[in-house]
Scaffold this motif. Structure first.
Motif, mmCIF file in Angstrom:
data_model
loop_
_atom_site.group_PDB
_atom_site.id
_atom_site.type_symbol
_atom_site.label_atom_id
_atom_site.label_comp_id
_atom_site.label_asym_id
_atom_site.label_seq_id
_atom_site.Cartn_x
_atom_site.Cartn_y
_atom_site.Cartn_z
ATOM 1 N N VAL A 88 -9.349 0.468 3.878
ATOM 2 C CA VAL A 88 -9.168 -0.846 3.257
ATOM 3 C C VAL A 88 -9.540 -1.951 4.246
ATOM 4 C CG1 VAL A 88 -7.304 -0.059 1.736
ATOM 5 C CG2 VAL A 88 -6.743 -1.064 3.950
ATOM 6 N N LEU A 118 -0.305 3.592 -3.119
ATOM 7 C CA LEU A 118 -1.261 4.676 -2.890
ATOM 8 C C LEU A 118 -0.868 6.036 -3.473
ATOM 9 C CD1 LEU A 118 -2.632 3.881 0.671
ATOM 10 C CD2 LEU A 118 -3.824 3.715 -1.532
ATOM 11 N N LEU A 129 0.811 -1.226 0.000
ATOM 12 C CA LEU A 129 0.000 0.000 0.000
ATOM 13 C C LEU A 129 0.840 1.270 0.000
ATOM 14 C CD1 LEU A 129 -3.055 -0.625 2.353
ATOM 15 C CD2 LEU A 129 -3.100 0.050 -0.042
ATOM 16 N N VAL A 141 -11.635 -0.542 -2.078
ATOM 17 C CA VAL A 141 -10.929 0.517 -1.357
ATOM 18 C C VAL A 141 -11.841 1.741 -1.394
ATOM 19 C CG1 VAL A 141 -9.640 1.297 -3.398
ATOM 20 C CG2 VAL A 141 -8.768 1.814 -1.139
ATOM 21 N N VAL A 161 -4.459 6.352 6.391
ATOM 22 C CA VAL A 161 -4.974 5.050 5.973
ATOM 23 C C VAL A 161 -5.612 4.361 7.171
ATOM 24 C CG1 VAL A 161 -4.388 2.834 4.906
ATOM 25 C CG2 VAL A 161 -3.095 4.892 4.284
ATOM 26 N N VAL A 208 -7.898 6.959 3.195
ATOM 27 C CA VAL A 208 -8.150 5.712 2.474
ATOM 28 C C VAL A 208 -8.566 4.662 3.495
ATOM 29 C CG1 VAL A 208 -7.105 3.890 1.075
ATOM 30 C CG2 VAL A 208 -6.441 6.251 0.704
ATOM 31 N N TRP A 229 -8.273 0.931 8.416
ATOM 32 C CA TRP A 229 -8.706 -0.395 7.982
ATOM 33 C C TRP A 229 -9.863 -0.894 8.838
ATOM 34 C CZ3 TRP A 229 -8.296 -4.163 11.688
ATOM 35 C CH2 TRP A 229 -7.367 -3.953 12.716
ATOM 36 N N TRP A 244 -3.858 -7.003 2.222
ATOM 37 C CA TRP A 244 -2.647 -6.180 2.312
ATOM 38 C C TRP A 244 -1.781 -6.667 3.456
ATOM 39 C CZ3 TRP A 244 -2.585 -3.388 -1.910
ATOM 40 C CH2 TRP A 244 -3.805 -3.016 -2.492
ATOM 41 N N ASP A 302 -15.483 4.872 -4.237
ATOM 42 C CA ASP A 302 -15.359 3.434 -3.959
ATOM 43 C C ASP A 302 -14.828 2.737 -5.204
ATOM 44 O OD1 ASP A 302 -16.858 4.407 -1.824
ATOM 45 O OD2 ASP A 302 -18.080 2.598 -1.683
ATOM 46 N N VAL A 331 -10.823 -3.303 -6.105
ATOM 47 C CA VAL A 331 -9.383 -3.548 -6.117
ATOM 48 C C VAL A 331 -9.154 -4.890 -6.795
ATOM 49 C CG1 VAL A 331 -7.291 -3.871 -4.758
ATOM 50 C CG2 VAL A 331 -9.023 -2.245 -4.001
#
Length: 196
Positions: free
Chosen positions: A67, A48, A44, A99, A88, A65, A90, A72, A110, A113
């Protein structure tokens, strides 16, 4: 099973390369996805910056972001992109095939991925499908549909290979048929032939 990742190899793949991205055209139709992203690696921190740069013209500055951490190996807290830091986050509840990118000014984007190891023909189909305006298909439904199509293709190829290797193939050179069909031990001349 232990997995070892060579982070230097992943980073060497991405610097200077633009993000592989397919976006829905700007229309009034809204769908489940705004397009698709096909990263070159599962790093990532390396992937990114190119994605944020590619989206900046359409969604202004991407600031956050989100995820699912499953796909990942490492989810960094912050990634330096052109002119700012990208935060980032998650969530394990989030679709692992998606993502979410957030911009302070234009909202949310949206993206499907596509795994880096995906074959180019499959990736092209997925990128096209994810960019259809007004599509009701989710990221996970697109990926499961593509996986099912890949399985069917492999099954067809496997059955064709079995046909070829199990004697079903037409020989390259066939014996020539006899000039006259043989019934019992007697030759029957064909019409228009003298029988010699």
């Amino acid at each position: 099973m232990t997995t070892t990742l060579d982070r230097t190899a992943n980073r060497a793949l991405t610097p200077g390369l633009p993000a592989r991205l397919s976006l829905t055209p700007k229309t009034t139709l809204t769908g489940q996805l705004d397009g698709a992203w096909w990263p070159r690696s599962r790093d990532l921190a390396a992937e990114l910056p190119a994605l944020a740069d590619a989206l900046e013209g359409r969604w202004d500055r991407i600031t956050r972001v989100l995820v699912n951490p499953g796909p990942w190996p490492v989810v960094p807290h912050k990634v330096a992109v052109t002119g700012h830091l990208l935060h980032v986050g998650w969530f394990t509840e989030q679709d692992p095939d998606k993502v979410i990118l957030l911009s302070c000014t234009t909202g949310r984007c949206d993206l499907l991925v596509i795994p880096p190891e995906t074959e180019p023909t499959s990736a092209a189909r997925l990128m096209t499908a994810a960019a259809l305006p007004g599509s009701i298909l989710t990221a996970s439904s697109l990926m499961s549909g593509e996986a099912a199509a890949d399985r069917r293709t492999r099954e067809v190829r496997s059955s064709e290979d079995a046909w070829e290797t199990d004697g079903g193939a037409v020989p390259l050179s066939r014996p020539r048929p006899a000039a006259h069909p043989v019934v019992g031990a007697r030759m029957i001349p064909l019409p228009g032939h003298s029988g010699r």
